[in-house]
Design a protein around this motif. Structure first.
Motif, short mmCIF file in Angstrom:
data_model
loop_
_atom_site.label_atom_id
_atom_site.label_comp_id
_atom_site.label_asym_id
_atom_site.label_seq_id
_atom_site.Cartn_x
_atom_site.Cartn_y
_atom_site.Cartn_z
N GLN A 22 0.87 -1.18 0.00
CA GLN A 22 0.00 0.00 0.00
C GLN A 22 0.90 1.22 0.00
O GLN A 22 1.62 1.43 0.97
N ARG A 45 16.51 3.20 2.69
CA ARG A 45 15.14 2.90 3.12
C ARG A 45 14.19 4.10 3.15
O ARG A 45 13.17 4.06 3.83
N GLY A 47 12.68 5.26 0.53
CA GLY A 47 11.61 5.07 -0.45
C GLY A 47 11.99 5.42 -1.88
O GLY A 47 11.11 5.67 -2.70
N LYS A 48 13.30 5.37 -2.19
CA LYS A 48 13.76 5.79 -3.52
C LYS A 48 13.20 4.91 -4.65
O LYS A 48 12.66 5.41 -5.62
N SER A 49 13.36 3.58 -4.49
CA SER A 49 12.93 2.75 -5.62
C SER A 49 11.41 2.71 -5.72
O SER A 49 10.86 2.70 -6.82
N ASP A 98 18.76 -0.64 -8.71
CA ASP A 98 18.91 -0.20 -7.33
C ASP A 98 20.32 -0.54 -6.85
O ASP A 98 20.74 -1.69 -6.97
N PHE A 150 9.82 10.46 4.91
CA PHE A 150 8.58 11.21 4.77
C PHE A 150 8.63 12.58 5.44
O PHE A 150 9.09 12.72 6.57
N GLU A 179 9.12 2.30 6.98
CA GLU A 179 9.00 1.00 7.65
C GLU A 179 8.90 1.16 9.17
O GLU A 179 8.20 0.41 9.83
N1 LIG Z 1 5.43 5.86 -0.96
C1 LIG Z 1 5.45 4.92 -0.02
N2 LIG Z 1 4.32 4.59 0.65
C2 LIG Z 1 4.33 3.65 1.61
N3 LIG Z 1 5.43 2.96 1.97
C3 LIG Z 1 6.57 3.24 1.35
C4 LIG Z 1 6.65 4.22 0.33
N4 LIG Z 1 7.91 4.30 -0.12
C5 LIG Z 1 8.59 3.40 0.59
N5 LIG Z 1 7.81 2.74 1.46
C6 LIG Z 1 8.21 1.66 2.36
O1 LIG Z 1 9.58 1.85 2.68
C7 LIG Z 1 10.36 0.71 2.31
C8 LIG Z 1 11.65 1.19 1.66
O2 LIG Z 1 11.36 1.66 0.37
P1 LIG Z 1 12.40 1.52 -0.82
O3 LIG Z 1 12.83 0.12 -0.98
O4 LIG Z 1 11.82 2.21 -2.01
O5 LIG Z 1 13.57 2.38 -0.22
P2 LIG Z 1 14.99 2.68 -0.84
O6 LIG Z 1 15.31 4.08 -0.47
O7 LIG Z 1 15.02 2.33 -2.29
O8 LIG Z 1 15.87 1.66 0.02
P3 LIG Z 1 17.41 1.17 -0.22
O9 LIG Z 1 18.27 2.37 -0.10
O10 LIG Z 1 17.64 0.21 0.91
O11 LIG Z 1 17.44 0.54 -1.59
C9 LIG Z 1 9.46 -0.10 1.37
O12 LIG Z 1 9.63 -1.46 1.59
C10 LIG Z 1 8.05 0.32 1.72
O13 LIG Z 1 7.54 -0.58 2.68
#
Ligand SMILES: Nc1ncnc2c1ncn2[C@@H]1O[C@H](COP(=O)(O)OP(=O)(O)OP(=O)(O)O)[C@@H](O)[C@H]1O
Length: 404
Positions: A22, A45, A47-49, A98, A150, A179
């Motif tokens: 979600q 973590r 939320g970049k990807s 990533d 966030f 998370e």
């Molecule tokens: N827009 C969003 N809404 C809700 N949950 C989110 C959102 N973006 C990220 N998350 C949560 O945060 C977690 C981390 O997101 P993501 O894998 O995109 O981070 P990242 O910055 O790419 O991490 P890393 O640097 O470890 O690759 C996801 O598993 C998800 O549960």
């Protein structure tokens, strides 16, 4: 080398996980129409990807591959064409990589996709590792977006809350790591912090004295917003060489964990020599890893204000002259455009001091707009706007200062 069948399996599994989540929309948006390589960087973590994957139209998803998967340990530059083959076979519109910086030579693949007019997205959590290749082989071919945990507005969306003092108090305690907002487990923030220090910083930078690095990280978490010099920090942490302290601080900045901001001075040389103040990318992460049990709420509030400014501005400094201080001055197009004072609660003991510091900063830097931010007071004092932090955070700070 890696077998294409294994690669296909990893891709299928990594892409499945995404569908079950979600997700909220972020304030940052991805320019889908751009033909440049798009790089999203920021702390782990945050939320970049997900930002990229959610932005791609559902009828044209990208092929996502996270290089941290241990099964990709044997992936090498020669395997990249297999990704193009799988992208076409699976009917995907683009490729999203990533933490690709762990594969030597990735930028050659990136460049070839760009030359063919094919879309590539990259995410990374280390500023310098990425920028080395971006700056050399990919100059002018990419656009970079910085992402943070966030913001308050995103937190409200995620938690389905309304703006106000009560919801801001929840944000103040929990911070913005998605998370953590879900699991509320302080150990998550401790493990995340330790992992970034040991796996990202120490391994990538070949640091043998991991203990000193962790001690420095904990020190910065415990002293957010306090000025310090590198030599003082070295002696407190029993790190003999000041050079080592400076290097370690640079590495912590590269990992997006902390920003070390300088004191305002018209002279760059003085600016470098003066003490710095550290702010953490997530105040809840700092609290969870802090040794300071007194919980300095005022400095934590200052950290939130800093982050809100940082989402819009890269150059933020603190102000100090011989008899007054102001928490932040903000630079835009080579000019200081605003000054911000943060005070938990204004009362007859501190009011004059806080106003004096803000006015001194405005006068000395010639900034045209100043504000005094508090936990919950709102007023107009001596022509200066006083506002609760939560209210001020409801609009991007660029809008507040009227720049774009
Ligand atoms: N827009 C969003 N809404 C809700 N949950 C989110 C959102 N973006 C990220 N998350 C949560 O945060 C977690 C981390 O997101 P993501 O894998 O995109 O981070 P990242 O910055 O790419 O991490 P890393 O640097 O470890 O690759 C996801 O598993 C998800 O549960």
């Amino acid at each position: 080398m890696i077998q294409i069948e294994l690669l296909a399996q990893v891709i299928e599994e990594q892409n499945q996980n995404f569908l079950q989540k979600q997700l909220i929309s972020r304030e940052e948006s991805i320019p889908l129409e751009s033909n440049q390589i798009l790089v999203v960087s920021g702390v782990r973590r945050c939320g970049k990807s997900i930002l990229i994957r959610k932005s791609l139209p559902s009828d044209a998803p990208g092929l996502y591959l996270n290089f941290e998967d241990p099964r990709l340990v044997d992936f090498e530059a020669a395997d990249f064409p297999k990704l193009e083959q799988l992208r076409d076979q699976l009917g995907k519109s683009s490729i999203l990589l990533d933490e690709v910086q762990s594969v030597a030579g990735w930028e050659i693949f990136a460049r070839s996709l760009h030359e063919k007019g094919q879309k590539l997205y990259i995410t990374g959590s280390n500023a310098s590792m990425l920028s080395r290749e971006l700056g050399t082989r990919l100059t002018g071919r990419y656009k970079q977006i910085e992402l943070f945990p966030f913001s308050y507005a995103e937190f409200l969306l995620f938690k389905k809350l309304s703006p106000g003092e009560e919801s801001f108090e929840s944000y103040f305690l929990a911070g913005g790591f998605p998370e953590y907002l879900q699991n509320q487990d302080q150990d998550y923030l401790r493990t995340l912090f330790r992992d970034i220090l040991t796996r990202d910083v120490a391994v990538r930078r070949n640091i043998s004295n991991e203990t000193a690095l962790i001690r420095l990280g904990v020190f910065l978490c415990s002293n957010v917003g306090k000025p310090f010099s590198y030599s003082r920090m070295g002696s407190l942490l029993e790190i003999k060489s000041v050079r080592t302290v400076i290097d370690y601080c640079d590495y912590l900045e590269e990992s997006y964990l902390f920003d070390l901001i300088p004191m305002y001075s018209p002279s760059i040389r003085k600016q470098l020599a003066n003490p710095k103040k550290a702010f953490c990318v997530d105040p809840a992460l700092a609290s969870a890893n802090s040794l300071s049990f007194s919980k300095d709420l005022g400095r934590k509030l200052e950290n939130y204000v800093y982050l809100h400014l940082r989402r819009s501005f890269k150059e933020i400094q603190y102000f100090q002259n011989k008899d007054s201080e102001c928490d932040f001055v903000v630079k835009w197009n080579e000019e200081i455009i605003g000054a911000i004072q943060v005070c938990w609660s204004l009362n007859s003991d501190n009011l004059q001091r806080e106003l004096k510091g803000l006015k001194a900063a405005l006068e000395e830097t010639q900034a045209h707009k100043g504000i005094l931010l508090t936990w919950n007071q709102e007023d107009l004092l001596d022509g200066i706007m006083v506002m609760p932090v939560w209210k001020w955070m409801m609009q991007p700070s660029k809008d507040f200062f009227g720049v774009d």
